[in-house]
Design an enzyme around this catalytic site. Structure first.
Site, short mmCIF file in Angstrom:
data_model
loop_
_atom_site.label_atom_id
_atom_site.label_comp_id
_atom_site.label_asym_id
_atom_site.label_seq_id
_atom_site.Cartn_x
_atom_site.Cartn_y
_atom_site.Cartn_z
N CYS A 1 36.92 34.08 39.54
CA CYS A 1 37.83 33.72 38.44
C CYS A 1 37.11 32.69 37.59
CB CYS A 1 39.13 33.16 39.01
SG CYS A 1 40.21 32.41 37.76
N CYS B 1 37.51 36.94 31.66
CA CYS B 1 38.61 36.86 32.63
C CYS B 1 38.45 38.03 33.61
CB CYS B 1 39.93 36.97 31.87
SG CYS B 1 41.38 37.05 32.93
N1 DGL Z 1 40.36 33.10 34.35
C1 DGL Z 1 40.97 34.27 34.81
C2 DGL Z 1 40.11 35.12 35.72
O1 DGL Z 1 38.91 35.06 35.61
C3 DGL Z 1 42.44 34.34 35.03
C4 DGL Z 1 43.11 33.27 35.76
C5 DGL Z 1 44.58 33.43 35.59
O2 DGL Z 1 45.03 33.44 34.46
O3 DGL Z 1 45.29 33.60 36.59
O4 DGL Z 1 40.60 35.89 36.51
#
Ligand code: DGL
Length: 286
Positions: free
Chosen positions: A207, A97
């Site tokens: 993301c 993340c």
């Molecule tokens: N998948 C996450 C990232 O890479 C977070 C997305 C989210 O929860 O807003 O930032």
């Protein structure tokens, strides 16, 4: 470095859980977590590259998305998940993340005696790839307003023009597995068009959720635009670190387990659809 990582036994107030060095055994699983299902894109690449490894994936689906929720919230959720993974005896943790990596990875590296791998927007590969020096970055608000992103931005500030765009709502669509839904396409168009107006020739997917949208992003952006996705680079970093710490699994009987804080059957459907296989071992993380 040829030895296993040294566990820091010096306790600080924030140190709540410290694994014993003996628990970092080669056949222990690698823990991977995200706010939800986005990090499955990292799991997929890592599993492909390291088929002999065991994995535990945690999706914090009940609390996703994290992107606009602030550092305190993200730290609290990440700590609960990290400690759950440590209780499961993982030998390494991948924060799949961008938002959480930007917010807590340095702190967690100091507090927990285990190797952490994080993910951040692939600006460096984008700079190497761009022809006209104009790069778009799609990410969450949390990632783009983080100190870590500002530092990344500053490093390349003189060489290229960076056009960051926060994409609220996009991760939610992936959480719902509404990959090709008209609402998702509309959102994508609204985020990509301004980047095209800036004449970007490269777009960084900042993301992990967005990796599942690659065909649609490519279609909207046009085939001449290069997309930079870091999931393969993360998998390679995991491989490098396992080797460095001599933590590679030697056994062949491997399996992956999944945990979610969300509704089990809904999460099972979404994970199975995204990974294109039936997920059986899914447990509730209360
Ligand atoms: N998948 C996450 C990232 O890479 C977070 C997305 C989210 O929860 O807003 O930032």
């Amino acid at each position: 470095m040829n030895t296993k990582p040294k566990i820091n036994h010096h306790k600080t107030q924030a140190q709540i859980f410290q694994p014993d060095i003996q628990s970092l055994k080669n056949n222990k699983p690698i823990g991977i977590f995200d706010s939800g299902v986005g990090g499955l894109s990292v799991l997929q690449q890592t599993h492909r590259l390291l088929p002999k490894e065991n994995f535990i994936y945690v999706a914090d689906s009940a609390f996703a998305p994290w992107g606009g929720k602030g550092d305190e919230f993200i730290e609290q959720r990440s700590r609960i998940i990290t400690e759950h993974l440590l209780e499961q005896g993982v030998k390494m943790i991948v924060i799949a993340c961008n938002t959480a990596t930007a917010s807590i990875i340095e702190k967690f590296r100091k507090q927990y005696g285990i190797p952490f791998v994080g993910v951040e927007p692939g600006i460096k590969p984008a700079v190497a790839q761009t022809n006209n020096g104009s790069i778009g970055i799609m990410a969450t608000q949390g990632t783009l307003s983080s100190q870590r992103y500002k530092e990344l931005n500053q490093r390349f500030f003189n060489d290229v023009n960076l056009y960051p765009i926060a994409c609220p709502g996009l991760a939610d669509q992936v959480e719902l597995c509404q990959i090709d839904h008209p609402k998702t396409i509309k959102l994508l168009e609204s985020f990509i068009k301004p980047l095209l107006n800036e004449q970007v020739d490269t777009i960084v997917l900042g993301c992990t959720h967005y990796s599942f949208l690659i065909p649609f992003i490519q279609e909207i952006a046009g085939q001449s635009i290069s997309l930079v996705d870091t999931s393969q680079a993360i998998a390679e970093q995991v491989k490098r670190l396992l080797k460095e710490y001599k933590l590679e699994n030697q056994e062949t009987n491997t399996h992956s387990r999944y945990f979610t804080t969300g509704e089990i059957e809904q999460t099972r459907r979404v994970i199975s659809k995204l990974l294109k296989k039936n997920i059986i071992e899914l447990n509730l993380l209360a």
